[in-house]
Write a protein that holds these residues in place. Structure first.
Motif, PDB file in Angstrom:
ATOM      1  N   THR A   1       0.826  -1.201   0.000  1.00 59.51           N
ATOM      2  CA  THR A   1       0.000   0.000   0.000  1.00 59.51           C
ATOM      3  C   THR A   1       0.866   1.258   0.000  1.00 59.51           C
ATOM      4  N   ASN A   2       2.043   1.165   0.629  1.00 57.25           N
ATOM      5  CA  ASN A   2       2.963   2.302   0.708  1.00 57.25           C
ATOM      6  C   ASN A   2       3.936   2.371  -0.467  1.00 57.25           C
ATOM      7  N   GLY A   3       3.744   1.485  -1.451  1.00 59.70           N
ATOM      8  CA  GLY A   3       4.558   1.580  -2.657  1.00 59.70           C
ATOM      9  C   GLY A   3       5.771   0.678  -2.724  1.00 59.70           C
ATOM     10  N   TYR A   4       5.936  -0.213  -1.757  1.00 63.56           N
ATOM     11  CA  TYR A   4       7.100  -1.103  -1.760  1.00 63.56           C
ATOM     12  C   TYR A   4       7.004  -2.132  -2.889  1.00 63.56           C
ATOM     13  N   ARG A   5       8.155  -2.455  -3.494  1.00 61.08           N
ATOM     14  CA  ARG A   5       8.249  -3.529  -4.481  1.00 61.08           C
ATOM     15  C   ARG A   5       9.448  -4.408  -4.115  1.00 61.08           C
ATOM     16  N   MET A   6       9.328  -5.694  -4.324  1.00 53.23           N
ATOM     17  CA  MET A   6      10.443  -6.587  -4.033  1.00 53.23           C
ATOM     18  C   MET A   6      11.654  -6.182  -4.864  1.00 53.23           C
ATOM     19  N   THR A   7      12.826  -6.257  -4.259  1.00 55.18           N
ATOM     20  CA  THR A   7      14.052  -5.843  -4.937  1.00 55.18           C
ATOM     21  C   THR A   7      14.537  -6.929  -5.900  1.00 55.18           C
ATOM     22  N   ARG A   8      15.431  -6.547  -6.772  1.00 59.04           N
ATOM     23  CA  ARG A   8      15.972  -7.484  -7.764  1.00 59.04           C
ATOM     24  C   ARG A   8      16.896  -8.495  -7.088  1.00 59.04           C
ATOM     25  N   PRO A   9      16.601  -9.792  -7.241  1.00 61.59           N
ATOM     26  CA  PRO A   9      17.547 -10.797  -6.740  1.00 61.59           C
ATOM     27  C   PRO A   9      18.895 -10.615  -7.442  1.00 61.59           C
ATOM     28  N   ARG A  10      19.963 -10.809  -6.720  1.00 59.31           N
ATOM     29  CA  ARG A  10      21.295 -10.511  -7.240  1.00 59.31           C
ATOM     30  C   ARG A  10      21.616 -11.276  -8.524  1.00 59.31           C
ATOM     31  N   HIS A  11      21.071 -12.498  -8.646  1.00 60.17           N
ATOM     32  CA  HIS A  11      21.389 -13.331  -9.815  1.00 60.17           C
ATOM     33  C   HIS A  11      20.464 -13.075 -10.999  1.00 60.17           C
ATOM     34  N   CYS A  12      19.528 -12.149 -10.853  1.00 64.09           N
ATOM     35  CA  CYS A  12      18.528 -11.873 -11.891  1.00 64.09           C
ATOM     36  C   CYS A  12      18.980 -10.678 -12.738  1.00 64.09           C
ATOM     37  N   SER A  13      18.914 -10.814 -14.059  1.00 66.35           N
ATOM     38  CA  SER A  13      19.313  -9.722 -14.945  1.00 66.35           C
ATOM     39  C   SER A  13      18.338  -8.557 -14.841  1.00 66.35           C
ATOM     40  N   GLN A  14      18.818  -7.385 -15.228  1.00 65.33           N
ATOM     41  CA  GLN A  14      17.961  -6.197 -15.194  1.00 65.33           C
ATOM     42  C   GLN A  14      16.812  -6.345 -16.182  1.00 65.33           C
ATOM     43  N   ASP A  15      17.043  -7.009 -17.305  1.00 65.57           N
ATOM     44  CA  ASP A  15      15.975  -7.212 -18.290  1.00 65.57           C
ATOM     45  C   ASP A  15      14.800  -7.961 -17.683  1.00 65.57           C
ATOM     46  N   MET A  16      15.091  -9.032 -16.958  1.00 67.92           N
ATOM     47  CA  MET A  16      14.031  -9.830 -16.346  1.00 67.92           C
ATOM     48  C   MET A  16      13.351  -9.038 -15.232  1.00 67.92           C
ATOM     49  N   TYR A  17      14.135  -8.327 -14.458  1.00 72.17           N
ATOM     50  CA  TYR A  17      13.567  -7.553 -13.345  1.00 72.17           C
ATOM     51  C   TYR A  17      12.686  -6.417 -13.867  1.00 72.17           C
ATOM     52  N   THR A  18      13.054  -5.849 -15.011  1.00 71.60           N
ATOM     53  CA  THR A  18      12.243  -4.789 -15.607  1.00 71.60           C
ATOM     54  C   THR A  18      10.854  -5.314 -15.966  1.00 71.60           C
ATOM     55  N   ILE A  19      10.792  -6.556 -16.436  1.00 72.61           N
ATOM     56  CA  ILE A  19       9.494  -7.162 -16.742  1.00 72.61           C
ATOM     57  C   ILE A  19       8.671  -7.305 -15.465  1.00 72.61           C
ATOM     58  N   MET A  20       9.314  -7.763 -14.386  1.00 70.06           N
ATOM     59  CA  MET A  20       8.610  -7.870 -13.095  1.00 70.06           C
ATOM     60  C   MET A  20       8.055  -6.526 -12.670  1.00 70.06           C
ATOM     61  N   LEU A  21       8.911  -5.507 -12.714  1.00 72.78           N
ATOM     62  CA  LEU A  21       8.483  -4.175 -12.274  1.00 72.78           C
ATOM     63  C   LEU A  21       7.327  -3.650 -13.107  1.00 72.78           C
ATOM     64  N   SER A  22       7.312  -3.970 -14.395  1.00 70.04           N
ATOM     65  CA  SER A  22       6.218  -3.512 -15.239  1.00 70.04           C
ATOM     66  C   SER A  22       4.890  -4.135 -14.796  1.00 70.04           C
TER      67      SER A  22
END
Length: 229
Positions: free
Chosen positions: A156-177
């Motif tokens: 509710t306060n805007g938190y999102r799970m952080t990128r796991p260290r072994h995960c590429s930014q490309d994959m994490y960008t999809i999650m964030l979207s």
């Protein structure tokens, strides 16, 4: 009588955890090239689920409980969306408002579902982003270390799970979207299948298991019991 396909590898959550546990004893933290599941395997699982959800969405069906535990794995390692106990047909309204009180999958729910009890295909997209995180972390509990009440407050306060260290930014960008605050800003399942297909075609490892964080598995069983509350 109902005839159902036999899917011998069980649900995706257990399948991922079993694979990791089987290899951890041998390779420790070096969960890399020798592991039975590769980065491409996991990308294919993610693509299979997105493709299945694209079909459901095209039929105006909301799943409302999309998670790794509700995806089954066939003998040839194909992932198939299952467990439609919460599903709703919303052909006319394209959204569902939950009015009865009951146990709900808090860790996979979007802000509008948690706060306003409104479910749409875009709230399924939010849950898919959490499922992606489960796949990337080989079945870890989302929001590890938090209680269900803490998860609700943080989201509710805007938190999102952080990128796991072994995960590429490309994959994490999809999650964030998938976790955009505004439902209309999230991609459709068709767009997600296209994005994942591009990563598969690019043929590079979006996950570097040599950097897998063992801390992600702390208390992996402790919070299983409150995934619905």
């Amino acid at each position: 009588m109902i005839v159902l396909e036999y899917l011998p590898n069980g649900n995706l959550q257990t399948f991922l955890r079993n694979d990791r546990a089987r290899n951890k004893a041998v390779y420790g933290n070096l969960y890399g090239a020798s592991a039975s599941l590769t980065s491409r395997d996991l990308m294919k699982y993610a693509f299979d689920v997105a493709n299945g959800m694209a079909f459901l969405s095209s039929m105006s069906i909301l799943h409302r409980d999309l998670a790794a535990r509700n995806v089954l794995v066939s003998d040839d390692k194909r992932c198939k969306v299952s467990d439609f106990g919460f599903a709703r047909d919303v052909i006319e309204s394209h959204q569902y408002e939950m009015k009865s009180q009951g146990r709900v999958p808090v860790r996979w729910m979007s802000p509008e579902a948690l706060n306003d009890h409104i479910f749409t295909s875009q709230s399924d997209v939010w849950a898919y982003g959490v499922l992606l995180w489960e796949i990337v972390t080989l079945g870890c509990i989302p929001y590890t270390g938090m209680s269900a009440k803490q998860v609700i407050r943080k989201i509710t306060n805007g938190y999102r799970m952080t990128r796991p260290r072994h995960c590429s930014q490309d994959m994490y960008t999809i999650m964030l979207s998938c976790w955009e605050e505004a439902p209309e800003a999230r991609p459709s399942f068709k767009e997600l299948t296209n994005s994942l297909n591009e990563l598969l075609v690019a043929d590079y490892d979006v996950l570097a298991f040599g950097e897998f964080e063992e801390a992600l598995y702390d208390n992996v069983d402790k919070y299983d019991s409150d995934e619905k509350c």
